[in-house]
Design a protein around this motif. Structure first.
Motif, PDB file in Angstrom:
ATOM      1  N   LYS A  19       0.844  -1.193   0.000  1.00  0.00           N
ATOM      2  CA  LYS A  19       0.000   0.000   0.000  1.00  0.00           C
ATOM      3  C   LYS A  19       0.879   1.242   0.000  1.00  0.00           C
ATOM      4  CE  LYS A  19      -4.056   2.069   2.179  1.00  0.00           C
ATOM      5  NZ  LYS A  19      -5.063   1.948   3.252  1.00  0.00           N
ATOM      6  N   HIS A  20       0.889   1.943  -1.137  1.00  0.00           N
ATOM      7  CA  HIS A  20       1.765   3.098  -1.324  1.00  0.00           C
ATOM      8  C   HIS A  20       3.194   2.739  -0.955  1.00  0.00           C
ATOM      9  CE1 HIS A  20      -1.932   5.266  -1.964  1.00  0.00           C
ATOM     10  NE2 HIS A  20      -2.337   5.019  -0.740  1.00  0.00           N
ATOM     11  N   GLY A  21       3.620   1.551  -1.370  1.00  0.00           N
ATOM     12  CA  GLY A  21       4.982   1.101  -1.163  1.00  0.00           C
ATOM     13  C   GLY A  21       5.244   0.369   0.134  1.00  0.00           C
ATOM     14  N   VAL A  22       4.316   0.456   1.089  1.00  0.00           N
ATOM     15  CA  VAL A  22       4.557  -0.052   2.441  1.00  0.00           C
ATOM     16  C   VAL A  22       3.792  -1.357   2.680  1.00  0.00           C
ATOM     17  CG1 VAL A  22       4.300   0.457   4.910  1.00  0.00           C
ATOM     18  CG2 VAL A  22       5.027   2.254   3.329  1.00  0.00           C
ATOM     19  N   VAL A  23       4.410  -2.280   3.411  1.00  0.00           N
ATOM     20  CA  VAL A  23       3.808  -3.573   3.745  1.00  0.00           C
ATOM     21  C   VAL A  23       2.951  -3.426   4.999  1.00  0.00           C
ATOM     22  CG1 VAL A  23       4.267  -5.978   4.373  1.00  0.00           C
ATOM     23  CG2 VAL A  23       5.809  -4.779   2.794  1.00  0.00           C
ATOM     24  N   PRO A  24       1.608  -3.563   4.902  1.00  0.00           N
ATOM     25  CA  PRO A  24       0.768  -3.423   6.097  1.00  0.00           C
ATOM     26  C   PRO A  24       0.789  -4.654   6.995  1.00  0.00           C
ATOM     27  CG  PRO A  24      -0.605  -3.792   4.170  1.00  0.00           C
ATOM     28  CD  PRO A  24       0.802  -3.676   3.671  1.00  0.00           C
ATOM     29  N   PHE A  25       0.919  -5.837   6.392  1.00  0.00           N
ATOM     30  CA  PHE A  25       1.057  -7.077   7.165  1.00  0.00           C
ATOM     31  C   PHE A  25       1.720  -8.119   6.275  1.00  0.00           C
ATOM     32  CE2 PHE A  25      -3.170  -7.327   5.221  1.00  0.00           C
ATOM     33  CZ  PHE A  25      -3.179  -8.606   4.669  1.00  0.00           C
ATOM     34  N   ILE A  26       2.271  -9.178   6.893  1.00  0.00           N
ATOM     35  CA  ILE A  26       3.061 -10.152   6.157  1.00  0.00           C
ATOM     36  C   ILE A  26       2.798 -11.548   6.700  1.00  0.00           C
ATOM     37  CG2 ILE A  26       5.056  -9.778   7.689  1.00  0.00           C
ATOM     38  CD1 ILE A  26       5.407 -10.454   3.950  1.00  0.00           C
ATOM     39  N   ALA A  27       2.720 -12.543   5.799  1.00  0.00           N
ATOM     40  CA  ALA A  27       2.491 -13.922   6.229  1.00  0.00           C
ATOM     41  C   ALA A  27       3.660 -14.836   5.890  1.00  0.00           C
ATOM     42  CB  ALA A  27       1.216 -14.460   5.581  1.00  0.00           C
ATOM     43  N   ASN A  28       4.218 -14.709   4.684  1.00  0.00           N
ATOM     44  CA  ASN A  28       5.177 -15.703   4.195  1.00  0.00           C
ATOM     45  C   ASN A  28       6.640 -15.294   4.254  1.00  0.00           C
ATOM     46  OD1 ASN A  28       3.132 -17.557   3.567  1.00  0.00           O
ATOM     47  ND2 ASN A  28       2.717 -16.512   1.639  1.00  0.00           N
ATOM     48  N   LEU A  29       6.935 -14.137   4.832  1.00  0.00           N
ATOM     49  CA  LEU A  29       8.311 -13.734   5.103  1.00  0.00           C
ATOM     50  C   LEU A  29       8.397 -13.280   6.556  1.00  0.00           C
ATOM     51  CD1 LEU A  29       9.340 -11.722   1.887  1.00  0.00           C
ATOM     52  CD2 LEU A  29      10.031 -14.038   2.489  1.00  0.00           C
ATOM     53  N   HIS A  30       9.594 -12.883   6.981  1.00  0.00           N
ATOM     54  CA  HIS A  30       9.818 -12.489   8.375  1.00  0.00           C
ATOM     55  C   HIS A  30       8.908 -11.336   8.782  1.00  0.00           C
ATOM     56  CE1 HIS A  30      12.114 -11.237  11.957  1.00  0.00           C
ATOM     57  NE2 HIS A  30      12.602 -12.466  11.943  1.00  0.00           N
ATOM     58  N   GLN A  31       8.412 -11.388  10.007  1.00  0.00           N
ATOM     59  CA  GLN A  31       7.455 -10.381  10.484  1.00  0.00           C
ATOM     60  C   GLN A  31       8.046  -8.966  10.543  1.00  0.00           C
ATOM     61  OE1 GLN A  31       4.053 -10.698  11.118  1.00  0.00           O
ATOM     62  NE2 GLN A  31       4.503 -12.603  10.012  1.00  0.00           N
ATOM     63  N   SER A  32       9.367  -8.846  10.495  1.00  0.00           N
ATOM     64  CA  SER A  32       9.996  -7.522  10.520  1.00  0.00           C
ATOM     65  C   SER A  32       9.740  -6.729   9.243  1.00  0.00           C
ATOM     66  CB  SER A  32      11.503  -7.654  10.751  1.00  0.00           C
ATOM     67  OG  SER A  32      12.102  -8.474   9.751  1.00  0.00           O
ATOM     68  N   TRP A  33       9.113  -7.355   8.230  1.00  0.00           N
ATOM     69  CA  TRP A  33       8.747  -6.625   7.016  1.00  0.00           C
ATOM     70  C   TRP A  33       7.582  -5.669   7.256  1.00  0.00           C
ATOM     71  CZ3 TRP A  33      11.073  -6.137   2.411  1.00  0.00           C
ATOM     72  CH2 TRP A  33      12.071  -7.050   2.081  1.00  0.00           C
ATOM     73  N   LYS A  34       6.796  -5.893   8.277  1.00  0.00           N
ATOM     74  CA  LYS A  34       5.633  -5.025   8.519  1.00  0.00           C
ATOM     75  C   LYS A  34       6.084  -3.570   8.679  1.00  0.00           C
ATOM     76  CE  LYS A  34       1.625  -4.344  11.531  1.00  0.00           C
ATOM     77  NZ  LYS A  34       0.866  -4.838  12.699  1.00  0.00           N
TER      78      LYS A  34
END
Length: 255
Positions: A78-93
Motif C-alpha cells: 500500500k503506497h509502497g509499504v507492507v501493512p502485514f506479512i504472512a510468508n516472510l519475516h514479520q519484521s517486514w511489517k
C-alpha cells in the motif's frame, strides 16, 4: 524537447518464501529474454538480507542502469509499504519496499503484490488480453491470490483468498495446498473450489475468471468440474507471470 524511446526490455523479480527469481523480459511479447535465475530466499528472511539477495540477482545479469526494474512481494503493498506479512519475516511489517530495494541496487524499483503482478501479466500478454469489463485473476498455490481488473485497470491488494466462506478462511479449504495436505481427489477439491468461485461471482459479477498458479498446468483435471456464469479459463503465463507482470509495471510507470 524529444521524448526518450520507450524501453523494450525490463527486469522482473519474483520474491517468494523459498526462492527469489529474476529475468529480463521482452516488453513487446511478454516472454523472458533470458533464462531466469533462482536464488534461495535467505533464512531468516529479514528485509536487509532479502534486499542483498535481490541486488545479487540484478548484478548476476549485469542489468544496465537504464533498464526498469520491478519486483513482486508476497504481501499487500500500500503506497509502497507492507501493512502485514504472512510468508516472510514479520519484521517486514511497515517497511517501504521500493525505498529499501532502490537503495540496495542503486536505482529506482517498482514493487507490487505478487498476485497483482501475475494478473497484470495475464491482462497484458495472456489469457485476459483484450478482455473488457471486470476480470478476476486467481492464483491457486499455498494460498489463494487474487487480482481484480476493471477495463484493464488494476484494483490493487484485493486479498480475496481471505474471504470468510462457511466459517472458514477461503484459502484454508480451497488452496492447492489444501488438496495436497488433505489428500483430496480432484473431484473433492473441485467441490471446494466451486463454493469459492460461486461466492466471488456473487460479490463481483466478473466477466472473465482466469485461474493461475502452478496447479493450472493440470487445469483439465479440475476446471471442467466447475460451473460458473463467467468463462473460467487457465492462465497462460504460469510460473513466469510474476516476473513478467513486475517488469511490465516497472516499464509503464506503476506507483
Amino acid at each position: 524537447m524529444t521524448q526518450s524511446a520507450a524501453p523494450t526490455v525490463a527486469f522482473g523479480i519474483d520474491i517468494g518464501g523459498s526462492g527469489i527469481k529474476g529475468a529480463p523480459v521482452d516488453l513487446s511479447t511478454g516472454e523472458l529474454a533470458a533464462e531466469r535465475l533462482r536464488i534461495p530466499t535467505p533464512s531468516p528472511s529479514r528485509p536487509r538480507a532479502v534486499a542483498e539477495t535481490v541486488a545479487e540477482l540484478v548484478d548476476a545479469f549485469g542489468v544496465p542502469g537504464t533498464t526498469p526494474v520491478g519486483l513482486t512481494f508476497p504481501a499487500p503493498i500500500k503506497h509502497g509499504v507492507v501493512p502485514f506479512i504472512a510468508n516472510l519475516h514479520q519484521s517486514w511489517k511497515g517497511v517501504d519496499v521500493p525505498a529499501l530495494m532502490s537503495e540496495a541496487i542503486g536505482r529506482q524499483v517498482v514493487a507490487v503484490n505478487d498476485a497483482d503482478a501475475a494478473g497484470v501479466a495475464e491482462v497484458a500478454f495472456g489469457a485476459a488480453r483484450g478482455a473488457a469489463g471486470v476480470v478476476l485473476v486467481t492464483t491457486l498455490g499455498t494460498g489463494i491470490g487474487s487480482a481484480l481488473f476493471v477495463d484493464g485497470t488494476l484494483v490493487p491488494n484485493t486479498e480475496l483468498g481471505h474471504l470468510e466462506i462457511d466459517g472458514h478462511d477461503a484459502e484454508d479449504r480451497a488452496a492447492s495446498s489444501a488438496r495436497e495436505n488433505e489428500g483430496l481427489s480432484w473431484q473433492e477439491w473441485a467441490e471446494r473450489l466451486q463454493r469459492y468461485y460461486e461466492t466471488v461471482e456473487m460479490l463481483f459479477s466478473p466477466d472473465l475468471i482466469v485461474v493461475g498458479g502452478g496447479v493450472s498446468k493440470k487445469h483439465e483435471k479440475f476446471l471442467p468440474l466447475l460451473r460458473t456464469s463467467a468463462p473460467l479459463v487457465p492462465a497462460a503465463l504460469r510460473n513466469s507471470a510474476g516476473i513478467v507482470g513486475a517488469a511490465h509495471l516497472a516499464a509503464h510507470g506503476h506507483r
